[in-house]
Design an enzyme around this catalytic site. Structure first.
Site, PDB file in Angstrom:
ATOM      1  N   LYS A 191       0.856  -1.193   0.000  1.00 22.18           N
ATOM      2  CA  LYS A 191       0.000   0.000   0.000  1.00 22.18           C
ATOM      3  C   LYS A 191       0.889   1.240   0.000  1.00 22.18           C
ATOM      4  O   LYS A 191       1.414   1.662   1.043  1.00 22.18           O
ATOM      5  CB  LYS A 191      -0.911  -0.007   1.230  1.00 22.18           C
ATOM      6  CG  LYS A 191      -2.136   0.871   1.071  1.00 22.18           C
ATOM      7  CD  LYS A 191      -3.053   0.322   0.006  1.00 22.18           C
ATOM      8  CE  LYS A 191      -4.252   1.226  -0.253  1.00 22.18           C
ATOM      9  NZ  LYS A 191      -5.047   0.757  -1.379  1.00 22.18           N
ATOM     10  N   SER A 389      -8.156  -0.411  -5.192  1.00 23.85           N
ATOM     11  CA  SER A 389      -8.403  -0.051  -3.804  1.00 23.85           C
ATOM     12  C   SER A 389      -9.917   0.084  -3.591  1.00 23.85           C
ATOM     13  O   SER A 389     -10.649  -0.863  -3.799  1.00 23.85           O
ATOM     14  CB  SER A 389      -7.644   1.227  -3.449  1.00 23.85           C
ATOM     15  OG  SER A 389      -7.405   1.309  -2.056  1.00 23.85           O
TER      16      SER A 389
END
Length: 590
Positions: A191, A389
């Protein structure tokens, strides 16, 4: 009293002017609509559709007539309009070919360019021709134009061909100069979005994933160009390594990238040759906008709704980092999905998603309404440039997922960022704090100090819970175990072509493929599509022009460019949900 009358009079005059201007523009709109209806007629024989590749390419054009009328808007082209125009041109017997005018086109992604290119390849299956001309071909426009039968270049022109690179930038040291630090709670090794604020270089995991998807996109570009221009991939890479962007234009012909060097005024003769007309004969041309008014086939059969969801996923419009109208806002989107669910005329829904995510809370709410919709009718997701995402969160529950080979997807991960401005306030500005509290954690979130270890532990548990919910949503939708999802999650970004192999995506293709699948799931023999949501009408566009926020945002975006979103996030951080599921703002794939 004098001042009162002065300001009252000024207000009345302002209102009168507003309604006068509104009336004039409204009348012009009505005239335009009438003219548009009257222009919906058959195309003249031997016509050519002109595809102008310049300005900004977005998922949908906003048709902002106020800016267009005032000449203040950079030309914006909707991908949906382009694809529809090419498809309509293929089926119209009076349109003999497409002329592409290559310019400085700014696209949201190579996936969008790939979609146009595929539609052009499909157009050529009709036996019709495509010709392109450019003074300068950017790498993106050349990729699209490489499908043409003939590629013409100005004798003093350029073909930009240099490969791809990604150069993320980092703001940690800049913020530190102002006494600001970002405190991070994150789940997901890959991430990478918070790195912009918390690091000064790419992490090893981020470098790994960026290397994979940048090379994957470049491979797609080279293979497509190689097939059309009959140039080997190895040779195309050699051209990029030798930066042929600055080559003599004559060399582009030798390299087989271009067929002929001609000036702009000579294109007419080239087109007339293909049309089998005299060199100086005027040519009947139609733009993408003109094609929208061309008579097409009447709607037949049942309705499939194509719902466009693109931009940042936000809890409210005020929390958005991008200009109004380009966000996926929870309440209106959920309402729209509910309306589609209750509309008996709609037999299936294709949700066209182009989003790098945003609020995890908003994503969860939209996911829920997609589940309700799916109980009534088939739901297929068509992924655009990215559905990653939060964008993947809302995609995961669909009956079927279709992505372009170069779509950026996955990035299943959650993070929360919290600014520590205590040094700015106490050391640089000299602000002093004191405190009275009733409980141990009553001062949680105070500006006077950073979070302590216990508070960070609470935040990490909160983010971890959000990540586990994300995993469970994907596992449920993709019929996988949460353990298997976790192995391919951790915030990692995948290309669409790779996501198929790990079951995050069902099929590769564009919007047409998604519509066909929706029709199949709904068992429809005849069908037509309708686009949702409706675009803003002229009156609401006019009102938006008088919004101080809208005006300020446009000026800020024009001034700061790609740096606008990161700094606006800092300004709107108090309006953002604590748990975020998003990609970096600017992927810098150039």
């Amino acid at each position: 009293m004098k001042e009162f009358f002065k300001y009252t009079f000024a207000t009345i005059v302002g209102m009168v002017l507003f309604f006068v201007i509104t009336g004039i523009i409204g009348t012009m709109c009505i005239i335009g609509l009438v003219a548009s209806d009257s222009s919906a007629k058959d195309v003249k024989d031997n016509s050519v559709m002109v595809l102008n590749l310049s300005g900004a390419l977005e998922e949908r054009s906003d048709d902002n007539f106020v800016d267009q009328f005032g000449g203040n808007q950079v030309s914006t082209t909707g991908l949906d309009d382009v694809l529809a125009a090419i498809k309509k041109a293929k089926s119209n017997d009076n349109i003999k070919g497409i002329y592409i005018k290559a310019g400085m086109l700014s696209s949201d992604s190579y996936a969008s360019l790939q979609a146009i290119r595929k539609q052009l390849v499909n157009f050529k299956e009709s036996g019709k021709w495509i010709v392109s001309y450019g003074d300068i071909y950017t790498q993106g426009t050349y990729y699209v134009c490489s499908v043409a039968d003939k590629i013409f270049l100005n004798p003093s022109g350029q073909v930009d061909w240099h490969g791809l690179s990604s150069q993320p930038y980092f703001l940690k040291d800049l913020l530190a100069k102002f006494g600001v630090k970002m405190q991070l709670a994150k789940v997901g090794t890959y991430k990478s979005m918070p790195e912009m604020y918390t690091a000064d270089k790419m992490s090893d995991a981020n470098r790994e994933q960026v290397t994979v998807y940048v090379n994957g996109i470049w491979k797609n570009i080279c293979e497509d160009v190689s097939k059309s221009r009959k140039i080997s991939v190895a040779t195309l890479n050699s051209y990029a390594d030798n930066l042929i962007t600055f080559s003599d234009p004559k060399d582009y012909v030798k390299y087989k990238l271009v067929d002929k060097l001609v000036y702009a005024d000579e294109i007419k003769a080239e087109l007339n040759t293909l049309l089998k007309e005299k060199a100086d004969k005027d040519i009947n041309t139609l733009s993408v906008n003109d094609m929208a008014a061309v008579k097409g086939e009447k709607n037949k059969g049942d309705e499939i709704a194509v719902y466009y969801a693109y931009g940042e996923i936000v809890d409210s419009e005020e929390a958005g980092l991008f200009s109004k109208g380009n966000n996926i806002v929870t309440k209106p989107v959920c309402k729209d999905l509910k309306d589609l669910m209750e509309d008996d005329d709609v037999k299936a829904v294709v949700i066209r998603i182009n989003s790098g995510g945003g609020s995890a809370y908003a994503s969860e709410q939209i996911w829920h309404y997609i589940q309700l919709l799916k109980e009534k009718k088939p739901v297929v997701v068509s992924m655009g440039g990215m559905a990653a995402s939060g964008g993947y969160y809302i995609s995961s529950g669909a009956n079927w997922i279709v992505a372009e080979p170069t779509t950026l997807t996955g990035s299943i991960g959650i993070f929360g960022m919290f600014p520590d401005v205590s040094e700015l306030l106490t050391q640089k500005l000299g602000v002093k704090f004191d405190e009275v509290k009733t409980n141990k954690n009553s001062s949680f979130g105070t500006l006077s100090r950073p979070f302590n270890d216990e508070e960070l532990a609470y935040l990490n548990k909160y983010i971890e819970r959000g990540y586990n919910l994300f995993l469970s949503r994907v596992a449920e939708g993709r019929k996988m175990s949460t353990a298997d999802v976790d192995k391919i999650a951790q915030g990692r970004v995948w290309l669409g072509q790779d996501a198929v192999n790990i079951k995050l995506v069902d099929e590769l293709g564009g919007l047409d493929v998604a519509v066909e699948k929706a029709a199949s799931l709904a068992k429809l023999k005849e069908y037509h599509t309708t686009s949702y949501p409706e675009k803003a009408d002229w009156f609401n566009q006019l009102l938006d022009q008088f919004s101080d926020d809208s005006y300020a945002d446009k000026k800020m975006q024009a001034t700061f460019g790609e740096f606008y979103e990161p700094f606006k996030l800092l300004r709107t951080l108090n309006m953002q949900n604590a748990a975020q599921a998003r990609l970096p703002f600017v992927l810098n794939i150039k």
